[in-house]
Design a protein around this motif. Structure first.
Motif, short mmCIF file in Angstrom:
data_model
loop_
_atom_site.label_atom_id
_atom_site.label_comp_id
_atom_site.label_asym_id
_atom_site.label_seq_id
_atom_site.Cartn_x
_atom_site.Cartn_y
_atom_site.Cartn_z
N GLY A 550 57.05 34.94 30.44
CA GLY A 550 55.95 34.90 31.40
C GLY A 550 55.54 33.48 31.74
O GLY A 550 55.30 33.15 32.91
N GLN A 551 55.45 32.64 30.75
CA GLN A 551 55.10 31.24 30.98
C GLN A 551 56.16 30.54 31.83
O GLN A 551 55.84 29.74 32.71
CB GLN A 551 54.92 30.52 29.65
N LEU A 552 57.42 30.87 31.57
CA LEU A 552 58.50 30.28 32.36
C LEU A 552 58.38 30.68 33.83
O LEU A 552 58.54 29.84 34.72
CB LEU A 552 59.85 30.73 31.80
N CYS A 553 58.08 31.95 34.08
CA CYS A 553 57.89 32.42 35.46
C CYS A 553 56.78 31.65 36.16
O CYS A 553 56.94 31.17 37.29
CB CYS A 553 57.53 33.91 35.48
N LEU A 554 55.63 31.55 35.49
CA LEU A 554 54.48 30.89 36.10
C LEU A 554 54.77 29.41 36.35
O LEU A 554 54.43 28.87 37.41
CB LEU A 554 53.25 31.06 35.21
N ALA A 555 55.41 28.77 35.37
CA ALA A 555 55.74 27.35 35.54
C ALA A 555 56.69 27.16 36.71
O ALA A 555 56.57 26.21 37.49
CB ALA A 555 56.35 26.81 34.25
N TRP A 556 57.64 28.08 36.85
CA TRP A 556 58.59 28.00 37.96
C TRP A 556 57.89 28.18 39.31
O TRP A 556 58.14 27.44 40.26
CB TRP A 556 59.69 29.04 37.79
N VAL A 557 57.01 29.17 39.39
CA VAL A 557 56.28 29.43 40.64
C VAL A 557 55.48 28.20 41.06
O VAL A 557 55.54 27.75 42.20
CB VAL A 557 55.35 30.66 40.51
N ILE A 558 54.74 27.63 40.12
CA ILE A 558 53.90 26.47 40.42
C ILE A 558 54.75 25.28 40.84
O ILE A 558 54.36 24.46 41.69
CB ILE A 558 53.04 26.11 39.19
N ALA A 559 55.95 25.18 40.27
CA ALA A 559 56.83 24.03 40.55
C ALA A 559 57.46 24.10 41.94
O ALA A 559 58.08 23.12 42.38
CB ALA A 559 57.93 23.96 39.49
N GLN A 560 57.28 25.22 42.64
CA GLN A 560 57.91 25.35 43.95
C GLN A 560 57.16 24.61 45.06
O GLN A 560 57.63 24.52 46.19
CB GLN A 560 58.06 26.83 44.33
N GLY A 561 55.97 24.09 44.74
CA GLY A 561 55.24 23.32 45.74
C GLY A 561 53.85 22.96 45.25
O GLY A 561 53.22 23.74 44.52
N ASP A 562 53.37 21.80 45.68
CA ASP A 562 52.03 21.38 45.28
C ASP A 562 50.95 22.24 45.93
O ASP A 562 49.78 22.17 45.53
CB ASP A 562 51.80 19.91 45.66
N ASN A 563 51.33 22.99 46.95
CA ASN A 563 50.35 23.83 47.63
C ASN A 563 50.37 25.27 47.13
O ASN A 563 49.86 26.18 47.79
CB ASN A 563 50.59 23.81 49.15
N ILE A 564 50.99 25.50 45.96
CA ILE A 564 51.10 26.86 45.42
C ILE A 564 50.27 27.00 44.15
O ILE A 564 50.37 26.17 43.24
CB ILE A 564 52.57 27.24 45.12
N VAL A 565 49.45 28.04 44.10
CA VAL A 565 48.75 28.41 42.88
C VAL A 565 49.09 29.87 42.57
O VAL A 565 49.50 30.62 43.47
CB VAL A 565 47.21 28.23 43.00
N ALA A 566 48.97 30.26 41.33
CA ALA A 566 49.35 31.62 40.91
C ALA A 566 48.16 32.34 40.32
O ALA A 566 47.31 31.73 39.67
CB ALA A 566 50.49 31.55 39.89
N ILE A 567 48.10 33.64 40.55
CA ILE A 567 46.97 34.43 40.02
C ILE A 567 47.49 35.67 39.27
O ILE A 567 47.39 36.79 39.74
CB ILE A 567 45.99 34.85 41.13
N PRO A 568 48.05 35.47 38.07
CA PRO A 568 48.49 36.64 37.29
C PRO A 568 47.29 37.44 36.83
O PRO A 568 46.24 36.89 36.50
CB PRO A 568 49.22 36.00 36.10
N GLY A 569 47.43 38.75 36.83
CA GLY A 569 46.33 39.61 36.37
C GLY A 569 46.48 39.93 34.89
O GLY A 569 47.59 40.19 34.41
N THR A 570 45.39 39.89 34.15
CA THR A 570 45.43 40.29 32.74
C THR A 570 44.05 40.73 32.29
O THR A 570 43.04 40.28 32.83
CB THR A 570 45.92 39.15 31.84
#
Length: 636
Positions: A550-570
């Motif tokens: 899960g951490q790898l996924c989030l880190a990858w998503v964020i690394a795709q652009g400085d204008n990207i933020v992620a909102i995983p639900g938990t």
């Protein structure tokens, strides 16, 4: 055929009518034979809609009506709008739309008037059609008791069409049955045989054809089917004693519930039509009615009558504990995870109300985002999208009240309303910004073209789109490019693939029985196994990196652009903390290249939503994994 009076008009219609919903996708010649036989049997109360087969159902009926119009009491409906591709667009009840819809139906049916015209899903415009002779009587479909009473004050309502059967008794408790009796309105019971289930012809889910929509309905799935079959067994036992079929017993029982009730079972087979018509002759005495009611009351029906994706929007992942949610929210603030995302759609406002229990003490510590635009009906069912200026303002005021706050930091249009120009919607949002009720404007699940048009009216701070290693649509549909060009933040929802990419779920059976993911094609058993290859690959890479998948996924998503933020639900503090730590993970060029190779090497099987449902988000309250810098959002 026994007759029932329609409203207070003096007009009488057959107690057993003819539902034609399924006629659009079956053998035309057989349908015509069945319809002609229906007239011979006196089964002349026919029900159709402009939405059935996108008008082709009405065209089919015209082939009978051109010779036998005077023998049929014809009902049709309007209100569900479709695009040029035939797909659902929304609901409309504007006076202009009603007139056009009526003229279109008259043309397709090849007639000069409709006997009973329902609003499918304002009455003033319908009353005008009555005056002009284009419509004889007015009806409503799937309405609330309150709506019925309000409509009746404008013009008498002849009938309301509602689902009613021994396993769907909602109208007995939601006020509709009482209101209809009080006003003298006829109840037209559709699906009186429980979509065929109560006839006893289906022994298991496997008896349905592969493309049968009933496979998607909770009541017909797996264990639910088997449990609900108990009602069929009981009805069959009773029917055998009575010397009738289970279907006939159902219809006779419904008709016995009130002289103002008629039924419209759907069938394409002459033998089943004849069986249904005979049900009107069956008499049930008080002892028999009492015994049937005891049978019904003794069996708990498992599963909702419609998929939650359709009726209520997606439920959260399994059950939820309020105090645990509050603990997670407070811990999120402690961690600096203060970019909170909710919607008036989540839990029909319940998610917003939950947040007030934290916001009332800590409002200044949270960057609060909510959404509007998905409209529900009186029974919580989704009836369409709305982005009219009036609706935008009302929705905002309602959210502010539920949230117990005087402003929303980021206000999204949850889904774009195809019937309202985006320019009108954004102009209304801009007014809310001027008034201080909203700080920033966002869009959700929009196209690049819509984003560009919206931006010309007012700066758009963010767009919320699904984005993860198994959902890369925004990379190819122009959204990512448009956002970079305009300086718009991409808020990536479902960045963990609805939990799938965390590796916590090893098989389809790991989902709780009421988990909505069971209904999504990507999670269906065979697809699950094939798609799990991506999880294996991510797990291997994560282990080498010393992080979780899960951490790898989030880190990858964020690394795709400085204008990207992620909102995983938990809803679990341990996962919240795990997600938050993902923001600290650095991926170098080689690692990013290897991850991209993994993603490209695996074909994801199944769509992210079922093709028959609107694309709706999860009701999980999402928490941003990184500390947001609100200066990233486009300035207003």
């Amino acid at each position: 055929m026994s007759l029932r009076e329609l409203d207070k008009t003096g007009v009488k219609v057959p107690a057993i009518g003819m539902g034609t919903f399924t006629y659009s996708s079956s053998d035309e010649q057989e349908n015509i034979k069945t319809l002609n036989r229906a007239i011979e049997l006196g089964c002349t109360f026919w029900d159709t809609a402009d939405a059935y087969g996108n008008g082709t159902n009405e065209i089919l009926l015209s082939k009978i009506l051109k010779e036998r119009r005077d023998e049929v009491f014809l009902c049709t409906k309007f209100g569900i709008t479709r695009g040029s591709n035939g797909k659902f667009k929304g609901i409309s009840g504007t006076p202009e739309y009603i007139r056009q819809a009526c003229d279109n139906s008259l043309q397709r049916l090849g007639i000069d008037y409709i006997d009973l015209y329902y609003q499918h899903h304002t009455v003033g415009a319908l009353a005008e059609l009555v005056k002009e002779g284009k419509v004889k009587y007015i009806g409503l479909s799937e309405c609330s008791a309150e709506t019925l009473r309000r409509a009746y004050k404008v013009h008498p309502i002849a009938a309301v069409q509602m689902e009613y059967s021994p396993w769907t008794l909602d109208i007995e408790t939601n006020g509709i049955m009482e209101a209809c009796r009080e006003l003298g309105v006829t109840i037209v019971a559709y699906s009186p045989l429980g979509r065929g289930f109560l006839t006893g012809r289906y022994k298991s889910v496997a008896d349905f054809e592969p493309d049968d929509f009933r496979r998607e309905l909770p009541r017909f799935q797996g264990e639910n089917f088997d449990k609900n079959l108990e009602l069929v067994h009981k009805f069959k036992e009773f029917a055998n004693k009575k010397g009738v079929t289970p279907g006939q017993l159902c219809l006779a029982w419904i008709l016995a519930q009130g002289d103002n009730i008629v039924t419209i079972p759907g069938t394409r087979k002459i033998k089943h039509l004849e069986e249904n018509v005979e049900a009107a002759k069956i008499q049930l005495n008080s002892d028999e009615l009492s015994e049937i009611r005891r049978i019904i009351n003794s069996i708990e029906i498992v599963g909702t009558r419609y998929n939650d994706l359709y009726m209520k929007g997606m439920s959260a992942y399994g059950s939820s504990d309020e105090q645990e949610n509050i603990n997670v929210l407070n811990r999120a603030i402690e961690l600096g995870c203060t970019f909170w995302d909710t919607s008036d759609f989540y839990g029909v406002g319940a998610s917003e109300i939950l947040l007030t229990k934290v916001l009332k003490e800590r409002r200044n510590e949270v960057f609060l985002c909510t959404k509007f635009g998905i409209v529900r009906g009186p029974n919580r069912e989704i009836i369409g999208m709305c982005g009219t200026p009036e609706y935008v303002r009302q929705a905002c005021d309602n959210s502010l009240k539920r949230l117990g706050t005087d402003h929303i930091d980021l206000y999204y249009q949850h889904r774009v309303d195809p019937n309202t120009p985006i320019e009108d919607t954004v102009s209304a949002l801009a007014e809310l910004v001027k008034e201080g009720k909203v700080r920033y404007i966002g869009l959700s699940e929009c196209s690049a073209e819509t984003l560009r048009r919206a931006y010309k009216v007012h700066p758009i701070a963010a767009v919320q789109m699904e984005y993860s290693p198994w959902t890369l649509d925004i990379e190819t549909n122009g959204i990512m490019e448009a956002c970079r060009e305009l300086g718009v933040t991409i808020v990536a929802c479902s960045p963990l693939g609805r939990g799938f990419l965390t590796g916590r779920f090893k098989s389809f059976d790991d989902f709780e029985p009421d988990d909505y993911r069971r209904l999504i094609p990507r999670f269906q058993e065979e697809n699950f196994d094939k798609n799990f290859e991506l999880v294996h690959k991510f797990n291997e890479f994560a282990n080498k990196k010393g992080v979780t998948p899960g951490q790898l996924c989030l880190a990858w998503v964020i690394a795709q652009g400085d204008n990207i933020v992620a909102i995983p639900g938990t809803r679990k503090i341990k996962y919240l903390e795990e997600n938050f730590d993902a923001a600290k993970i650095q991926l170098n060029f080689e690692e990013l290249s290897e991850i991209r190779q993994i993603i490209n090497s695996i074909e994801i099987i199944g769509t992210r939503y079922h093709q028959t449902h609107m694309k709706l988000p999860s009701t999980t309250t999402n928490l941003y994994v990184d500390i947001i810098d609100s200066s990233k959002l486009t300035s207003t």
